[in-house]
Design an enzyme around this catalytic site. Structure first.
Site, PDB file in Angstrom:
ATOM      1  N   TRP B 143       0.833  -1.214   0.000  1.00 51.73           N
ATOM      2  CA  TRP B 143       0.000   0.000   0.000  1.00 51.73           C
ATOM      3  C   TRP B 143       0.857   1.249   0.000  1.00 51.73           C
ATOM      4  CZ3 TRP B 143      -1.088   4.056   3.521  1.00 51.73           C
ATOM      5  CH2 TRP B 143      -0.363   4.030   4.702  1.00 51.73           C
ATOM      6  N   TYR B 258      -2.330   9.121  12.488  1.00 59.21           N
ATOM      7  CA  TYR B 258      -3.039   9.847  13.544  1.00 59.21           C
ATOM      8  C   TYR B 258      -4.432  10.231  13.101  1.00 59.21           C
ATOM      9  CZ  TYR B 258       1.283   9.551  15.952  1.00 59.21           C
ATOM     10  OH  TYR B 258       2.379   9.042  16.557  1.00 59.21           O
ATOM     11  N   SER B 269     -12.809   9.160  25.101  1.00 57.95           N
ATOM     12  CA  SER B 269     -12.966  10.219  26.099  1.00 57.95           C
ATOM     13  C   SER B 269     -14.424  10.521  26.391  1.00 57.95           C
ATOM     14  CB  SER B 269     -12.289  11.506  25.617  1.00 57.95           C
ATOM     15  OG  SER B 269     -10.946  11.250  25.325  1.00 57.95           O
ATOM     16  N   ARG B 451       7.740  -9.562   6.432  1.00 56.08           N
ATOM     17  CA  ARG B 451       6.329  -9.341   6.091  1.00 56.08           C
ATOM     18  C   ARG B 451       6.164  -9.429   4.577  1.00 56.08           C
ATOM     19  NH1 ARG B 451       5.619  -2.779   6.559  1.00 56.08           N
ATOM     20  NH2 ARG B 451       3.531  -3.281   5.841  1.00 56.08           N
TER      21      ARG B 451
END
Lengths: 204, 542
Positions: B143, B258, B269, B451
């Site tokens: 990817w 992220y 949260s 991998r």
């Protein structure tokens, strides 16, 4: 549109909000365009960074490897013909990506060879797939750095090999090792992986 | 409550068309959120079935079921489908559903762009998946699309590039919509520091998206012109540099990870305080920690490329900056733990998934720290240790929290409770099998198993078999999820407006199911403070 109720934002507020939304959206699109341009700008930016810092500088790198190159050059024999003073072990391996359909093995496990002299090694392959087929051997040499000094003059891996059902054949490879093989290499492994290419063609 | 009366009267003048045209033309944030979530669910199973093929082939050493090229397509398209088709659209879907409800806005700020950004996705993935049927097969170079390997692919290469362009355009538009909604559409009195954390983390995520998705678009465009128009950005023969691509790609790629996890922090949260019946510990610290993680994500990209031959100064810089990320992340983990401290905990499905997140994401974070150590990374690079690491942060990290978010808000969306017993089965099966699946991969990686290979040396056989069994178990147990969700949509026990007694925030002031139009009259300041008090210690400081 419904009419704004008393405690809802009035028409004016709605227009202001639309204007604010448009203006912020416009700014964000500009930001996106900037990011897109920045991606391309990274190309010259890296070049400048490397020039300023000397990272990846070809001249510095060649200086760093100069002693190694010099040592190799000193060892490189100019003469041709067999170098009887040196013996290198060549090991032979045979691999199959699909277990069971083929028999494939080297005739000799290894040979002691002198650099500069021509040798022949043999492999045996038998087609157990149950049908006529074509297979291709893919060579690999370990350690990888020895590969540039390992020369095959004639090899069954140069072309696809047709096999009838159950046919067994001896497959020769003729090779010599260059006299310039670095001195610290005393063992080279030649391995073949035998792919049944007809399977692949049939699958398409 | 006064609100429900107005909401019902609004329902009378719904002018939504019926049938398929409603879904094609809708500009309603709830409809679009639903579409995104359905799409993500479908892609989750498409990508998941590819993972099953991978684990099937790796069940035993030797080549059993697929040829190596197809295997490589599986790893490549599995990643693209899960990242761009599964996790990202799921988060955008949740943002669409929840952000307007949580900030007291009647809809997203740019409803038509919202519709467009969703409908780009089916086309993008059609282009990507068509690759399986063109000469040369689907993309198989990984990817990360590293040249020169990716340029040697078959006819699917340009299809994949265009697919990535469309996915990028879609998520950029989704992100712009989120930012404009949050910045301009908040109800009066909903100050920035009174926003729920899901809104906060999404705001920061959206900025990351518009900063880095265009960089990826640029990188794949350069690949395209290198292949078809004779440029040589990444070709050494023309003065380019293939390592350059890795820099550009990971400048996108690290913030991207992220993008996949920050909204998860938001969900956790909200869920943990609800089921601990306590305000979130350290609301502002959470906001600042999220912002610091986002900032740091831009200066750590080369930790993906420690082995390319970087100068020592580079290795040190990227190693240390990467380790810095552990600080704000640690703040978050400690804050969540402190929220639970002395709380009255109950363990409904959303809470269970968030607790599993807390433990397992932390394990993923620790293996990330190990990988950040540059000298050690030379051993770990491109082994199954890396695979174990990023699956620990993505599966029990992002995907578990997406499931938690669905179980948290599903009664609010549908007006029905779902089958709690089945959902708990879903949790226990997922949590056990995800560890059976990925934990052995740490051992395999440390022992040196590379991998992206279809076959392996026999010493890796046992743990691969264990991992595959975990994989099949995990894959099968996910089939419970659509069953539970569909059953809940069709009916079930009526859900109250405040579905969970400890839940706070504007969405719980609305009836369940949420009316088609909500907050056309902005919520009152009192309502906003009622929720805000729950996370801002000093609720009326604004």
């Amino acid at each position: 549109m419904k009419e704004p109720a008393a405690n809802e934002p009035g028409m004016n507020d709605a227009l202001t909000l639309r204007r604010q939304n448009r203006s912020l959206t416009g700014k964000l699109w500009l930001f996106v365009a900037g990011s897109f341009a920045f991606g391309f700008a990274l190309v010259p930016l890296y070049r400048v960074l490397c020039q300023v810092t000397g990272f990846g500088d070809q001249k510095l790198l060649s200086e760093a490897i100069a002693p190694i190159t010099a040592a190799n050059a000193a060892n490189a024999p100019v003469a041709i013909g067999a170098d009887e003073s040196r013996t290198v072990t060549v090991e032979f391996m045979a691999n199959l990506p699909t277990v069971g359909n083929w028999e494939f093995r080297p005739v000799q496990a290894s040979l002691q060879v002198h650099p500069g002299q021509l040798y022949e090694a043999r492999f045996v392959a038998r087609n157990l797939t149950g049908h006529d087929t074509v297979a291709q051997a893919v060579p690999n040499i370990a350690p990888g750095e020895a590969a540039s000094w390992f020369h095959k003059t004639q090899c069954f891996c140069f072309s696809p090999q047709a096999f009838k059902t159950g046919e067994q054949r001896v497959l020769p490879v003729r090779f010599f090792i260059d006299r310039a093989l670095p001195v610290y290499v005393d063992r080279v492994t030649l391995s073949y992986t035998f792919y049944d290419t007809a399977l692949r063609v049939a699958a398409r | 409550m006064a609100y429900s009366a107005t909401a019902e009267s609004h329902d009378h003048h719904d002018h939504r068309p019926s049938g398929i045209w409603r879904w094609l033309s809708t500009t309603n944030h709830k409809d679009i959120g639903t579409l995104y979530l359905i799409f993500a669910g479908v892609m989750f199973f498409v990508g998941g079935s590819m993972a099953m093929v991978i684990r099937l082939e790796l069940f035993k050493p030797g080549m059993q079921f697929v040829d190596p090229a197809f295997f490589n397509s599986m790893t490549t398209v599995h990643a693209l489908a899960m990242i761009f088709g599964g996790v990202m659209p799921a988060w955008v879907g949740l943002a669409n559903w929840m952000i307007p409800l949580q900030v007291g806005a009647p809809d997203m700020a740019l409803p038509r762009m919202n519709n467009f950004s969703f409908w780009l996705l089916p086309f993008a993935f059609t282009l990507l998946l068509i690759g399986f049927f063109v000469p040369g097969g689907a993309p198989a170079g990984g990817w990360t699309l590293y040249p020169p390997l990716v340029l040697q692919g078959g006819d699917s290469f340009p299809l994949a590039v265009f697919a990535i362009h469309l996915m990028g355009a879609s998520s950029i538009m989704g992100a712009i919509n989120v930012i404009v909604t949050i910045m301009n559409m908040r109800a009066p009195g909903m100050t920035l520091l009174r926003m729920p954390l899901f809104v906060w983390t999404w705001l920061i995520t959206a900025y990351l998206l518009i900063a880095v998705m265009p960089v990826l678009a640029g990188a794949v465009t350069m690949l395209l012109t290198d292949h078809f128009f004779g440029t040589s950005f990444f070709s050494a023969s023309g003065g380019g540099d293939p390592v350059m691509f890795q820099h550009v790609f990971w400048f996108f790629g690290h913030p991207e990870v992220y993008i996949l996890i920050l909204p998860a922090f938001g969900v956790v949260s909200e869920v943990i305080p609800t089921f601990s019946r306590k305000p979130l510990f350290g609301y502002e610290a959470m906001v600042y920690a999220t912002a610091s993680i986002a900032f740091l994500s831009f200066i750590v990209w080369a930790h993906h490329m420690f082995t390319v031959g970087m100068p020592l100064a580079g290795e040190l810089f990227f190693m240390l900056s990467t380790m810095l990320i552990a600080i704000p992340t640690g703040v978050k983990v400690f804050n969540w733990s402190a929220t639970m401290w002395k709380g009255s905990l109950t363990f409904e499905p959303p809470m269970l998934f968030c607790l599993a997140f807390l433990f397992l994401f932390t394990i993923g974070g620790f293996s990330g720290l190990m990988l950040a150590i540059a000298p050690a990374d030379f051993q770990y690079q491109d082994t199954y240790f890396v695979v174990a690491h990023f699956h620990y942060v993505l599966v029990p990290g992002s995907i578990f929290t997406i499931i938690a978010a669905v179980y948290y808000w599903l009664p609010k969306w549908t007006g029905h409770m779902y089958n709690m017993t089945l959902a708990k089965w879903h949790f226990w099966l997922s949590t056990i099998f995800v560890n059976v699946l990925f934990f052995p991969q740490h051992f395999l990686g440390l022992a040196g198993m590379p991998r992206r290979i279809p076959d392996y040396a026999t010493q890796f056989a046992d743990w691969n078999m264990v991992s595959s069994i975990g994989g099949f178990g995990f894959g099968l147990s996910q089939l419970l999820f659509p069953y539970i969700v569909i059953k809940c949509i069709r009916g079930g026990e009526k859900a109250a407006a405040r579905v969970w007694e400890g839940a706070h925030g504007l969405e719980w002031e609305l009836p369940s199911p949420t009316p088609y139009h909500t907050w056309e009259t902005p919520p009152s300041i009192a309502l906003i403070h009622k929720g805000g008090e729950h996370w801002t210690e000093d609720g009326d400081d604004a």
